[in-house]
Design a protein around this motif. Structure first.
Motif, PDB file in Angstrom:
ATOM      1  N   GLY A 106       0.786  -1.220   0.000  1.00  0.00           N
ATOM      2  CA  GLY A 106       0.000   0.000   0.000  1.00  0.00           C
ATOM      3  C   GLY A 106       0.820   1.273   0.000  1.00  0.00           C
ATOM      4  N   ALA A 107       2.124   1.175   0.188  1.00  0.00           N
ATOM      5  CA  ALA A 107       2.970   2.366   0.211  1.00  0.00           C
ATOM      6  C   ALA A 107       3.223   2.871  -1.201  1.00  0.00           C
ATOM      7  CB  ALA A 107       4.290   2.067   0.908  1.00  0.00           C
ATOM      8  N   GLU A 108       3.286   4.178  -1.356  1.00  0.00           N
ATOM      9  CA  GLU A 108       3.462   4.783  -2.669  1.00  0.00           C
ATOM     10  C   GLU A 108       4.786   4.381  -3.315  1.00  0.00           C
ATOM     11  OE1 GLU A 108       2.460   6.836  -6.019  1.00  0.00           O
ATOM     12  OE2 GLU A 108       1.216   6.399  -4.255  1.00  0.00           O
ATOM     13  N   GLY A 109       5.831   4.258  -2.511  1.00  0.00           N
ATOM     14  CA  GLY A 109       7.148   4.009  -3.078  1.00  0.00           C
ATOM     15  C   GLY A 109       7.564   2.555  -3.120  1.00  0.00           C
ATOM     16  N   ASN A 110       6.593   1.611  -3.120  1.00  0.00           N
ATOM     17  CA  ASN A 110       7.003   0.201  -3.118  1.00  0.00           C
ATOM     18  C   ASN A 110       7.382  -0.312  -4.513  1.00  0.00           C
ATOM     19  OD1 ASN A 110       4.533  -0.253  -4.359  1.00  0.00           O
ATOM     20  ND2 ASN A 110       3.563  -1.084  -2.510  1.00  0.00           N
ATOM     21  N   THR A 111       7.371   0.557  -5.490  1.00  0.00           N
ATOM     22  CA  THR A 111       7.998   0.300  -6.786  1.00  0.00           C
ATOM     23  C   THR A 111       8.403   1.651  -7.358  1.00  0.00           C
ATOM     24  OG1 THR A 111       7.761  -0.615  -9.031  1.00  0.00           O
ATOM     25  CG2 THR A 111       5.786   0.309  -8.010  1.00  0.00           C
ATOM     26  N   ARG A 112       9.594   1.723  -7.959  1.00  0.00           N
ATOM     27  CA  ARG A 112      10.119   2.997  -8.446  1.00  0.00           C
ATOM     28  C   ARG A 112      10.851   2.778  -9.757  1.00  0.00           C
ATOM     29  NH1 ARG A 112      10.876   1.368  -3.942  1.00  0.00           N
ATOM     30  NH2 ARG A 112      12.936   0.511  -4.404  1.00  0.00           N
ATOM     31  N   GLN A 113      10.621   3.696 -10.706  1.00  0.00           N
ATOM     32  CA  GLN A 113      11.430   3.653 -11.923  1.00  0.00           C
ATOM     33  C   GLN A 113      12.739   4.367 -11.616  1.00  0.00           C
ATOM     34  OE1 GLN A 113      10.351   5.676 -15.697  1.00  0.00           O
ATOM     35  NE2 GLN A 113      10.568   3.653 -16.635  1.00  0.00           N
ATOM     36  N   LEU A 114      13.811   3.611 -11.595  1.00  0.00           N
ATOM     37  CA  LEU A 114      15.116   4.130 -11.197  1.00  0.00           C
ATOM     38  C   LEU A 114      15.817   4.853 -12.335  1.00  0.00           C
ATOM     39  CD1 LEU A 114      16.220   0.933  -9.242  1.00  0.00           C
ATOM     40  CD2 LEU A 114      15.158   3.003  -8.320  1.00  0.00           C
ATOM     41  N   VAL A 115      15.602   4.383 -13.575  1.00  0.00           N
ATOM     42  CA  VAL A 115      16.144   5.038 -14.770  1.00  0.00           C
ATOM     43  C   VAL A 115      15.065   4.994 -15.839  1.00  0.00           C
ATOM     44  CG1 VAL A 115      17.945   5.044 -16.543  1.00  0.00           C
ATOM     45  CG2 VAL A 115      18.501   4.303 -14.216  1.00  0.00           C
ATOM     46  N   GLY A 116      14.725   6.140 -16.405  1.00  0.00           N
ATOM     47  CA  GLY A 116      13.702   6.193 -17.442  1.00  0.00           C
ATOM     48  C   GLY A 116      14.209   5.693 -18.779  1.00  0.00           C
ATOM     49  N   PHE A 117      13.284   5.476 -19.689  1.00  0.00           N
ATOM     50  CA  PHE A 117      13.637   4.950 -21.006  1.00  0.00           C
ATOM     51  C   PHE A 117      14.555   5.909 -21.761  1.00  0.00           C
ATOM     52  CE2 PHE A 117       9.802   2.289 -20.507  1.00  0.00           C
ATOM     53  CZ  PHE A 117      10.363   1.068 -20.851  1.00  0.00           C
ATOM     54  N   GLY A 118      15.527   5.328 -22.429  1.00  0.00           N
ATOM     55  CA  GLY A 118      16.442   6.108 -23.249  1.00  0.00           C
ATOM     56  C   GLY A 118      17.341   5.191 -24.057  1.00  0.00           C
ATOM     57  N   THR A 119      17.952   5.736 -25.104  1.00  0.00           N
ATOM     58  CA  THR A 119      18.841   4.937 -25.954  1.00  0.00           C
ATOM     59  C   THR A 119      20.312   5.176 -25.640  1.00  0.00           C
ATOM     60  OG1 THR A 119      18.727   6.675 -27.642  1.00  0.00           O
ATOM     61  CG2 THR A 119      17.194   4.826 -27.859  1.00  0.00           C
ATOM     62  N   GLY A 120      20.611   6.091 -24.749  1.00  0.00           N
ATOM     63  CA  GLY A 120      22.009   6.344 -24.410  1.00  0.00           C
ATOM     64  C   GLY A 120      22.254   6.276 -22.921  1.00  0.00           C
ATOM     65  N   ASN A 121      21.531   5.401 -22.239  1.00  0.00           N
ATOM     66  CA  ASN A 121      21.585   5.385 -20.771  1.00  0.00           C
ATOM     67  C   ASN A 121      22.178   4.096 -20.202  1.00  0.00           C
ATOM     68  OD1 ASN A 121      19.556   3.599 -21.370  1.00  0.00           O
ATOM     69  ND2 ASN A 121      17.943   4.677 -20.239  1.00  0.00           N
ATOM     70  N   ARG A 122      22.956   3.386 -20.980  1.00  0.00           N
ATOM     71  CA  ARG A 122      23.499   2.122 -20.488  1.00  0.00           C
ATOM     72  C   ARG A 122      24.412   2.331 -19.277  1.00  0.00           C
ATOM     73  NH1 ARG A 122      25.654  -0.742 -25.893  1.00  0.00           N
ATOM     74  NH2 ARG A 122      26.359   1.375 -26.265  1.00  0.00           N
ATOM     75  N   GLU A 123      25.244   3.345 -19.344  1.00  0.00           N
ATOM     76  CA  GLU A 123      26.131   3.615 -18.205  1.00  0.00           C
ATOM     77  C   GLU A 123      25.334   4.046 -16.982  1.00  0.00           C
ATOM     78  OE1 GLU A 123      29.258   6.287 -19.113  1.00  0.00           O
ATOM     79  OE2 GLU A 123      30.111   5.050 -20.715  1.00  0.00           O
ATOM     80  N   GLN A 124      24.276   4.811 -17.204  1.00  0.00           N
ATOM     81  CA  GLN A 124      23.444   5.246 -16.081  1.00  0.00           C
ATOM     82  C   GLN A 124      22.782   4.062 -15.402  1.00  0.00           C
ATOM     83  OE1 GLN A 124      20.288   7.933 -17.140  1.00  0.00           O
ATOM     84  NE2 GLN A 124      19.695   8.324 -15.015  1.00  0.00           N
ATOM     85  N   ILE A 125      22.278   3.106 -16.205  1.00  0.00           N
ATOM     86  CA  ILE A 125      21.666   1.901 -15.629  1.00  0.00           C
ATOM     87  C   ILE A 125      22.708   1.104 -14.858  1.00  0.00           C
ATOM     88  CG2 ILE A 125      20.646  -0.333 -16.205  1.00  0.00           C
ATOM     89  CD1 ILE A 125      19.117   1.053 -18.439  1.00  0.00           C
ATOM     90  N   SER A 126      23.883   0.938 -15.440  1.00  0.00           N
ATOM     91  CA  SER A 126      24.943   0.170 -14.785  1.00  0.00           C
ATOM     92  C   SER A 126      25.348   0.811 -13.466  1.00  0.00           C
ATOM     93  CB  SER A 126      26.164   0.069 -15.710  1.00  0.00           C
ATOM     94  OG  SER A 126      25.848  -0.635 -16.885  1.00  0.00           O
ATOM     95  N   ARG A 127      25.414   2.131 -13.447  1.00  0.00           N
ATOM     96  CA  ARG A 127      25.793   2.843 -12.221  1.00  0.00           C
ATOM     97  C   ARG A 127      24.678   2.762 -11.184  1.00  0.00           C
ATOM     98  NH1 ARG A 127      26.889   6.985 -14.600  1.00  0.00           N
ATOM     99  NH2 ARG A 127      24.968   8.183 -14.333  1.00  0.00           N
ATOM    100  N   THR A 128      23.442   2.946 -11.617  1.00  0.00           N
ATOM    101  CA  THR A 128      22.313   2.973 -10.688  1.00  0.00           C
ATOM    102  C   THR A 128      22.065   1.618 -10.053  1.00  0.00           C
ATOM    103  OG1 THR A 128      21.264   4.753 -11.960  1.00  0.00           O
ATOM    104  CG2 THR A 128      19.856   3.498 -10.476  1.00  0.00           C
ATOM    105  N   VAL A 129      22.144   0.543 -10.843  1.00  0.00           N
ATOM    106  CA  VAL A 129      21.854  -0.780 -10.295  1.00  0.00           C
ATOM    107  C   VAL A 129      22.876  -1.159  -9.229  1.00  0.00           C
ATOM    108  CG1 VAL A 129      23.188  -2.174 -11.945  1.00  0.00           C
ATOM    109  CG2 VAL A 129      21.104  -3.104 -10.934  1.00  0.00           C
ATOM    110  N   GLY A 130      24.083  -0.621  -9.338  1.00  0.00           N
ATOM    111  CA  GLY A 130      25.089  -0.897  -8.322  1.00  0.00           C
ATOM    112  C   GLY A 130      24.857  -0.160  -7.018  1.00  0.00           C
ATOM    113  N   GLN A 131      23.973   0.841  -7.045  1.00  0.00           N
ATOM    114  CA  GLN A 131      23.683   1.632  -5.848  1.00  0.00           C
ATOM    115  C   GLN A 131      22.412   1.178  -5.129  1.00  0.00           C
ATOM    116  OE1 GLN A 131      23.461   5.516  -7.602  1.00  0.00           O
ATOM    117  NE2 GLN A 131      25.691   5.716  -7.838  1.00  0.00           N
TER     118      GLN A 131
END
Length: 385
Positions: A106-131
Motif C-alpha cells: 500500500g505504500a506509494e514508493g514500493n515500486t520505483r522507476q530508477l532510470v527512465g527509457f532512453g537509448t544512451g543510458n546504459r552507463e546510467q543503468i549500470s551505475r544505478t543498479v550498483g547503488q
C-alpha cells in the motif's frame, strides 16, 4: 466605394497580374482570423509531428528491467554485475529502463522507476543498479503493473514511444510470491487487467534467481498470468548472467536473423518458379516472378543485426546473413540472364549452368546460417536451475 475597396483584403494566386479571386475581410476580423489560421497550422503541424515524424525515431526494441529490491532479496552485487554485462552488450538503438520493486504493501514508493527509457543510458543503468539497497518486502505485482504503465505514457518526446518491434519487461526476482497478494488467481487477474488497460503487447521474461524450491510453482503461476514464458531459474551468478544475456541480446539476434531468412528464402523460391516457367515457355510469367524476387530488401534488418553483433557468435551470424543476402541477388541475376537467353532463342546452356551454381551456393550458405542459429539457440537457459 474606393475607401471600402481599400479596406478589403485581396488574395491573389502567385503569378504576374493573374487575379484568381478576391476575399473581403472586415478590418476588425483580420487579426482574430489570422490568429485562428496560425493556430490551425500549428495544430496541423503538431498532428503531423505526432502521427508521422515521431514514429520515425521510435526504437525497434524497448526493454525495461524490473529488479527485486526487497530487503530479503540478497545478492544485489551479483544481480548488478550480471545486469551490467547484459546492458553493455545491448544495441545502441535499444531503449532501456530500470525499475525496482520492494517496500510495504500500500505504500506509494514500493515500486520505483530508477532510470527512465532512453537509448544512451546504459552507463546510467549500470551505475544505478550498483547503488540499489534492499528495503521492504517483495511487491512484485505492483512492480509489474507500474512497469506496464511505463510503456503507455505518451506525453514526453521520443523516450516513451512504444517500440516498432518489441516491448519487453525482464523481471529478475529472488521470490516466487508477492508479499501483498496471497491468492495466485487474484495476482493473475490483477496483472492481466493492467496489461489489457494499457492496450499494448508486452513480452514478459521472468528470471528467478535463487528462488526457494517451495516458491517456484507460485512464480510459474505468476509468469503464466502475465502471459510470459516459463520462468528461468538460476541458482548461481553464472547462470543468472547467461539468462540475462540471452533475453537481452541473444534472442533479438535470432529474431532479426529469422527475419532475413523469412524474406530471402521465399525470394529464391520465386526465382526457381521463374526457372520452371521459362522451361514451360511462359516467359512473361517468369519475368513477373523475377521482378518480385529482385524487389526484396533486407538492408534495414541486416543493419539492425549488425548493431547487435557484440559477441563472436552474433558477429558470425551477421556475416553469414550478409553473405546470404548477396548470394540471393546473384541467384536473381542468374535467373534474369537465363530469361534473356531464352528470349533470344539461342543456346542457354551456359546461363542454366550458372543459375544452378548460384542456387547450390545459396542453399549451402543458407544451411550454414541455419547451423549457426541452431548453435545459438542451444545456449538458451531453458528451465535450468
Amino acid at each position: 466605394m474606393e475607401g471600402q475597396a481599400s479596406d478589403q483584403a485581396r488574395v491573389y494566386q502567385a503569378g504576374r497580374d493573374m487575379r484568381l479571386f478576391t476575399l473581403a475581410v472586415p478590418p476588425g476580423v483580420r487579426t482574430p482570423l489570422l490568429v485562428v489560421l496560425v493556430l490551425a497550422l500549428l495544430a496541423g503541424g503538431g498532428w503531423v509531428l505526432v502521427k508521422w515524424v515521431r514514429p520515425m525515431f521510435a526504437p525497434a526494441y524497448k526493454t525495461q528491467f524490473l529488479i527485486d529490491t526487497s530487503l530479503a532479496s540478497g545478492g544485489p552485487a551479483e544481480v548488478a554485475e550480471s545486469l551490467r554485462k547484459a546492458v553493455g552488450n545491448a544495441a545502441d538503438d535499444d531503449a532501456l529502463a530500470l525499475r525496482g520493486f520492494g517496500g510495504e504493501c500500500g505504500a506509494e514508493g514500493n515500486t520505483r522507476q530508477l532510470v527512465g527509457f532512453g537509448t544512451g543510458n546504459r552507463e546510467q543503468i549500470s551505475r544505478t543498479v550498483g547503488q540499489v539497497r534492499g528495503e521492504g518486502r517483495p511487491t512484485m505485482v505492483r512492480g509489474i503493473g507500474e512497469a506496464v504503465n511505463d510503456f503507455s505514457k505518451r506525453l514526453a518526446w521520443g523516450a516513451d514511444q512504444r517500440a516498432t518491434r518489441i516491448n519487453r519487461i525482464i523481471v529478475i526476482t529472488r521470490h516466487g510470491t508477492d508479499a501483498c497478494e496471497e491468492d495466485p488467481a487474484t495476482v493473475q487477474r490483477e496483472i492481466a487487467r493492467r496489461i489489457e488497460s494499457a492496450g499494448l503487447k508486452v513480452d514478459f521474461k521472468v528470471i528467478g534467481y535463487q528462488v526457494p524450491a517451495a516458491e517456484r510453482e507460485r512464480l510459474r503461476q505468476i509468469s503464466a498470468g502475465i502471459r510470459g514464458d516459463a520462468p528461468v531459474f538460476a541458482a548461481d551468478p553464472a547462470r543468472l548472467a547467461a539468462a540475462l544475456e540471452w533475453f537481452t541480446n541473444t534472442q533479438p539476434v535470432l529474431q532479426e536473423a529469422k527475419k532475413v531468412t523469412d524474406v530471402l528464402n521465399p525470394a529464391v523460391g520465386q526465382v526457381e518458379a521463374a526457372r520452371t516457367a521459362i522451361e514451360d515457355g511462359r516467359l512473361d510469367a517468369a519475368g513477373d516472378r523475377l521482378e518480385r524476387a529482385g524487389s526484396v530488401d533486407v538492408g534495414a534488418t541486416l543493419g539492425a543485426l549488425k548493431d547487435r553483433a557484440r559477441t563472436p557468435q552474433a558477429r558470425d551470424v551477421h556475416a553469414k546473413a550478409r553473405r546470404l543476402s548477396s548470394q540471393q541477388r546473384r541467384v536473381v541475376e542468374s535467373g534474369r540472364a537465363l530469361l534473356e537467353a531464352s528470349r533470344d532463342g539461342g543456346s542457354r546452356d551456359g546461363e542454366f549452368a550458372a543459375y544452378r551454381t548460384a542456387v547450390v551456393t545459396y542453399n549451402q550458405q543458407a544451411d550454414e546460417l541455419k547451423k549457426a542459429l541452431d548453435t545459438l539457440r542451444a545456449t538458451a537457459p531453458g528451465g535450468r536451475s
